[in-house]
Design a protein around this motif. Structure first.
Motif, PDB file in Angstrom:
ATOM      1  N   PHE A 273      -6.782   3.695  -5.284  1.00 39.54           N
ATOM      2  CA  PHE A 273      -8.129   3.214  -4.972  1.00 39.54           C
ATOM      3  C   PHE A 273      -8.926   4.246  -4.176  1.00 39.54           C
ATOM      4  O   PHE A 273     -10.134   4.165  -4.066  1.00 39.54           O
ATOM      5  CB  PHE A 273      -8.081   1.864  -4.241  1.00 39.54           C
ATOM      6  N   HIS A 274      -8.246   5.227  -3.608  1.00 37.55           N
ATOM      7  CA  HIS A 274      -8.970   6.317  -2.955  1.00 37.55           C
ATOM      8  C   HIS A 274      -8.200   7.614  -3.204  1.00 37.55           C
ATOM      9  O   HIS A 274      -7.003   7.693  -2.925  1.00 37.55           O
ATOM     10  CB  HIS A 274      -9.107   6.062  -1.454  1.00 37.55           C
ATOM     11  N   VAL A 275      -8.908   8.595  -3.730  1.00 37.82           N
ATOM     12  CA  VAL A 275      -8.262   9.855  -4.093  1.00 37.82           C
ATOM     13  C   VAL A 275      -9.016  11.001  -3.449  1.00 37.82           C
ATOM     14  O   VAL A 275     -10.240  11.091  -3.554  1.00 37.82           O
ATOM     15  CB  VAL A 275      -8.241  10.037  -5.632  1.00 37.82           C
ATOM     16  N   ASP A 276      -8.283  11.840  -2.746  1.00 38.28           N
ATOM     17  CA  ASP A 276      -8.864  13.072  -2.197  1.00 38.28           C
ATOM     18  C   ASP A 276      -8.086  14.207  -2.853  1.00 38.28           C
ATOM     19  O   ASP A 276      -7.068  14.662  -2.348  1.00 38.28           O
ATOM     20  CB  ASP A 276      -8.711  13.083  -0.677  1.00 38.28           C
TER      21      ASP A 276
ATOM     22  N   THR B 131     -13.556  13.887 -11.742  1.00 37.28           N
ATOM     23  CA  THR B 131     -12.568  13.385 -10.781  1.00 37.28           C
ATOM     24  C   THR B 131     -11.630  12.425 -11.507  1.00 37.28           C
ATOM     25  O   THR B 131     -12.008  11.823 -12.518  1.00 37.28           O
ATOM     26  CB  THR B 131     -13.236  12.657  -9.615  1.00 37.28           C
ATOM     27  N   ILE B 132     -10.446  12.302 -10.962  1.00 35.95           N
ATOM     28  CA  ILE B 132      -9.430  11.476 -11.608  1.00 35.95           C
ATOM     29  C   ILE B 132      -8.894  10.454 -10.630  1.00 35.95           C
ATOM     30  O   ILE B 132      -8.646  10.765  -9.468  1.00 35.95           O
ATOM     31  CB  ILE B 132      -8.266  12.357 -12.114  1.00 35.95           C
ATOM     32  N   LYS B 133      -8.739   9.213 -11.107  1.00 35.18           N
ATOM     33  CA  LYS B 133      -8.032   8.193 -10.324  1.00 35.18           C
ATOM     34  C   LYS B 133      -6.827   7.761 -11.148  1.00 35.18           C
ATOM     35  O   LYS B 133      -6.984   7.107 -12.174  1.00 35.18           O
ATOM     36  CB  LYS B 133      -8.934   7.001 -10.039  1.00 35.18           C
ATOM     37  N   PRO B 134      -5.649   8.134 -10.710  1.00 33.71           N
ATOM     38  CA  PRO B 134      -4.474   7.782 -11.508  1.00 33.71           C
ATOM     39  C   PRO B 134      -3.992   6.350 -11.256  1.00 33.71           C
ATOM     40  O   PRO B 134      -4.194   5.812 -10.175  1.00 33.71           O
ATOM     41  CB  PRO B 134      -3.422   8.789 -11.034  1.00 33.71           C
ATOM     42  N   TYR B 135      -3.419   5.773 -12.246  1.00 33.50           N
ATOM     43  CA  TYR B 135      -2.712   4.502 -12.080  1.00 33.50           C
ATOM     44  C   TYR B 135      -1.539   4.481 -13.044  1.00 33.50           C
ATOM     45  O   TYR B 135      -1.534   5.199 -14.033  1.00 33.50           O
ATOM     46  CB  TYR B 135      -3.633   3.299 -12.282  1.00 33.50           C
TER      47      TYR B 135
ATOM     48  N   TRP C 293      -4.397   7.251  -1.969  1.00 29.22           N
ATOM     49  CA  TRP C 293      -4.176   5.915  -1.417  1.00 29.22           C
ATOM     50  C   TRP C 293      -4.076   4.966  -2.602  1.00 29.22           C
ATOM     51  O   TRP C 293      -4.978   4.922  -3.435  1.00 29.22           O
ATOM     52  CB  TRP C 293      -5.329   5.495  -0.516  1.00 29.22           C
ATOM     53  N   GLN C 294      -2.992   4.231  -2.649  1.00 34.07           N
ATOM     54  CA  GLN C 294      -2.778   3.377  -3.803  1.00 34.07           C
ATOM     55  C   GLN C 294      -2.321   1.986  -3.372  1.00 34.07           C
ATOM     56  O   GLN C 294      -1.734   1.834  -2.308  1.00 34.07           O
ATOM     57  CB  GLN C 294      -1.683   3.973  -4.699  1.00 34.07           C
ATOM     58  N   TYR C 295      -2.612   0.989  -4.202  1.00 32.34           N
ATOM     59  CA  TYR C 295      -2.005  -0.317  -3.953  1.00 32.34           C
ATOM     60  C   TYR C 295      -0.949  -0.579  -5.018  1.00 32.34           C
ATOM     61  O   TYR C 295      -1.014  -0.028  -6.113  1.00 32.34           O
ATOM     62  CB  TYR C 295      -3.051  -1.443  -3.920  1.00 32.34           C
ATOM     63  N   GLN C 296       0.019  -1.393  -4.654  1.00 28.97           N
ATOM     64  CA  GLN C 296       1.135  -1.674  -5.550  1.00 28.97           C
ATOM     65  C   GLN C 296       1.266  -3.172  -5.771  1.00 28.97           C
ATOM     66  O   GLN C 296       1.162  -3.953  -4.827  1.00 28.97           O
ATOM     67  CB  GLN C 296       2.449  -1.181  -4.941  1.00 28.97           C
TER      68      GLN C 296
ATOM     69  N   VAL D  97       0.867  -1.189   0.000  1.00 23.46           N
ATOM     70  CA  VAL D  97       0.000   0.000   0.000  1.00 23.46           C
ATOM     71  C   VAL D  97       0.897   1.230   0.000  1.00 23.46           C
ATOM     72  O   VAL D  97       1.941   1.255   0.658  1.00 23.46           O
ATOM     73  CB  VAL D  97      -0.898   0.007   1.253  1.00 23.46           C
ATOM     74  N   LEU D  98       0.474   2.227  -0.755  1.00 25.86           N
ATOM     75  CA  LEU D  98       1.266   3.450  -0.877  1.00 25.86           C
ATOM     76  C   LEU D  98       0.355   4.644  -0.607  1.00 25.86           C
ATOM     77  O   LEU D  98      -0.701   4.783  -1.236  1.00 25.86           O
ATOM     78  CB  LEU D  98       1.841   3.532  -2.293  1.00 25.86           C
ATOM     79  N   TYR D  99       0.757   5.466   0.350  1.00 25.80           N
ATOM     80  CA  TYR D  99       0.005   6.691   0.615  1.00 25.80           C
ATOM     81  C   TYR D  99       0.888   7.870   0.216  1.00 25.80           C
ATOM     82  O   TYR D  99       2.050   7.959   0.621  1.00 25.80           O
ATOM     83  CB  TYR D  99      -0.352   6.810   2.098  1.00 25.80           C
TER      84      TYR D  99
END
Lengths: 184, 435
Positions: free
Chosen positions: B406-409, B417-421, B378-381, B354-356
């Protein structure tokens, strides 16, 4: 009309029955797809998608008598989905100043036209006009239904239909003039 | 309209169009039949296909990794978790010796079978040796019958291989795989119960096993630090807002390998092995990327109206093209685990974590829609690491990875809204704090 036996076999996903159903309706549905598509290649894609949906969802049809109408509606919706899927924005041309075309001898013109040429005239319409024209004039959908299907307002549907009719008449007139000139 | 009422004219067109038929291409049925005979795709596959452009890189990478892991059947496993050149050499020798044992035993077994067939009753197969080599002692006929698997043939000290005395450093995993470990000890005991040297040897073996276990245990708990850097390609899941009167009609997509998708990340932290195949990690992370997202919108609140009362009115919304400068400077913390799946030339590890991260870049300019500063992710790797030892203290690795928010503020004053990966490959170094 499809027999109940063939219908039931298709429901059971019998390969031979499916092929028979395809052979029975391929030309009719290809003709329908040609009216919605800009060219033959696109129509071919829509036809294949439509038949796949038909064979996958045929169990939803309760009786053999309803199958033909259902197949046509599947093909129409597939044609509409085709545009939505490709995220292609349907172009609805400006229709503010669509004039009335002067009366002409359309009966003679239509008699002289082959079905293929008539379809090519419809294919030549702008995309939005073509969809609305086909849905309203040929399939018999109401403006409310068309608005729901295409995600437009009823007013847009009406104006596009008006514009499509104008363009078709205009092209028929041009065609007639050319033919008369040739005959003279 | 001359000689033809309007309705009749359109009705005729309708009839002709409605009954229009045209033959499709000859190969149409083949394509349809091919499609309907296939089983329906699971939703996840359909989802991946829809996003093929953005996921193909990571999927291809992970498919390769899974294939590597799945093919790990014959690889020998190092006895130690942390690579040690000396231990590696010993264990490789051990494996080689055992393979020789195995091959020779199989050879003997074949000869036993042949001998059984010809002689019928036999109390010993010691005389089937080849010029004095590969001597095998059996107590009775039952022993022979029990050992029908070539891999389970026991060897006595009279074998020329025995003086190598590799018993104490036998790799339990290797021998377990080849069915040697369980059979070897009892077989030796059975053969030479009356041999006084055997007892001495057992004592030596026990001492060596203890030392080996202590050594492994010491190596297991070696702390490590890592540092890695690598480029990545970023993608975004963009969700338009449904609560405004604006419709995004078009989004300009960059190519999969477009330069404005490129970014890079730097990470550093600690690793600690908790089990022979499992290690935990935690550290600091930095990520930087610049991207311009261009889109076209239509505003329902403004536009023009055309048409007339008879045919209805058409409202044409005003459109415009806009751009968001998506400039990220993110820093944060990461934590996760690595599982060692294979050791063959390199150590292959699968990682999940997990990456914050939090942005600290000020706004790209006045009126900019996106403000990186204060945005939280909040991202998973998912990672795959291929590690090689440089020396006793340093290890080098290459690490393809996939990071998904998986969670973007986000402080995005935009219409969506954007969720980057992103997918990337890193190069890193691990330092082992060994004595």
């Amino acid at each position: 009309m499809i027999g109940p036996e063939l219908f039931e076999q298709c429901k059971r996903k019998d390969g031979r029955a499916q092929q028979s159903l395809y052979m029975l309706y391929k030309a009719r549905l290809m003709g329908l797809c040609r009216r919605y598509a800009a060219d033959r290649e696109e129509a071919q894609d829509i036809l294949q998608e439509a038949f796949i949906k038909i064979f996958t969802n045929i169990h939803q049809v309760s009786a053999a008598g309803k199958l033909e109408g259902w197949m046509k509606s599947v093909a129409v919706r597939t044609a509409i989905d085709h545009y939505h899927k490709r995220k292609r924005s349907i172009v609805f041309p400006e229709t503010d100043h669509t004039p009335e075309v002067a009366s002409a001898d359309y009966e003679t013109m239509l008699d002289n036209l082959t079905d293929e040429y008539l379809v090519s005239l419809v294919n030549g319409l702008p995309e939005g006009c073509r969809l609305v024209f086909n849905l309203f004039v040929v399939e018999g959908y109401s403006h409310t239904e068309i608005a729901g299907l295409l995600g437009i307002t009823e007013g847009t549907s009406r104006s596009q239909l008006h514009h499509a009719k104008f363009l078709l008449k205009q092209r028929l007139t041009t065609l007639g003039v050319k033919r008369y000139e040739k005959l003279a | 309209m001359k000689n033809l009422p309007e309705n009749n004219f359109w009705n005729e067109i309708k009839d002709r169009l409605d009954h229009y038929a045209e033959e499709p291409a000859d190969d149409s049925w083949d394509k349809i039949a091919g499609a309907i005979n296939n089983t329906p795709q699971p939703r996840i596959i359909a989802w991946l296909e829809r996003r093929a452009s953005s996921t193909q890189v990571s999927l291809a990478g992970f498919a390769f990794l899974v294939a590597l892991a799945a093919g790990d059947q014959a690889a020998t496993t190092w006895g130690s978790f942390v690579a040690d050149a000396g231990v590696e050499r010993v264990e490789e020798n051990t494996a080689t010796v055992q393979q020789e044992h195995s091959a020779r035993a199989a050879n003997v077994h074949d000869q036993q079978s042949a001998a059984r067939e010809t002689s019928g009753k036999m109390n010993s197969v010691g005389d089937v040796n080849d010029a004095g080599r590969n001597v095998v002692h059996r107590s009775d006929q039952q022993k022979i019958a029990a050992h029908t698997d070539p891999g389970k043939v026991a060897l006595s000290e009279t074998s020329p291989i025995a003086p190598l005395d590799t018993t104490g450093i036998v790799d339990p995993v290797y021998t377990g795989k080849h069915g040697l470990s369980a059979e070897m000890g009892p077989a030796v005991d059975t053969v030479d119960q009356k041999d006084p040297d055997k007892k001495k040897k057992d004592v030596v073996v026990t001492t060596r096993e203890k030392k080996e276990a202590e050594k492994k245990d010491a190596q297991l708990h070696i702390p490590m630090v890592y540092f890695q850097v690598g480029p990545s390609l970023a993608f975004h899941k963009i969700t338009p807002s449904t609560s405004d009167d604006v419709t995004i009609t078009d989004l300009e997509e960059s190519g999969v390998f477009a330069t404005d998708r490129a970014g890079f990340s730097v990470e550093a932290g600690f690793q600690y092995p908790v089990l022979p195949r499992l290690e935990v990690y935690g550290g600091l992370s930095y990520y930087q990327q610049n991207q311009n997202i261009r889109y076209t919108l239509a505003r329902a609140a403004s536009g023009g109206v055309s048409g007339n009362a008879d045919d209805g009115y058409v409202f044409t919304p005003a459109t415009g093209t806009h751009e968001v400068k998506y400039t990220m400077r993110n820093a944060g913390v990461s934590a996760g685990v690595f599982y060692r799946v294979k050791t063959h030339l390199l150590e292959h590890k699968l990682g999940v974590g997990v990456l914050y991260q939090q942005g600290f870049q000020s706004a790209a300019g006045e009126g900019s829609a996106y403000t990186n500063k204060g945005s939280k992710y909040w991202q998973y790797q998912l990672q795959y690491r291929m590690e090689a030892g440089l020396n006793d203290h340093m290890r080098l690795y290459f690490q393809p990875g996939y990071t998904h928010a998986f969670h973007v503020d986000e402080k995005l004053n935009g219409l969506f809204t954007i969720k980057p990966y992103r997918a990337g490959i890193s190069v890193g170094i691990v330092y082992l704090f060994k004595k």
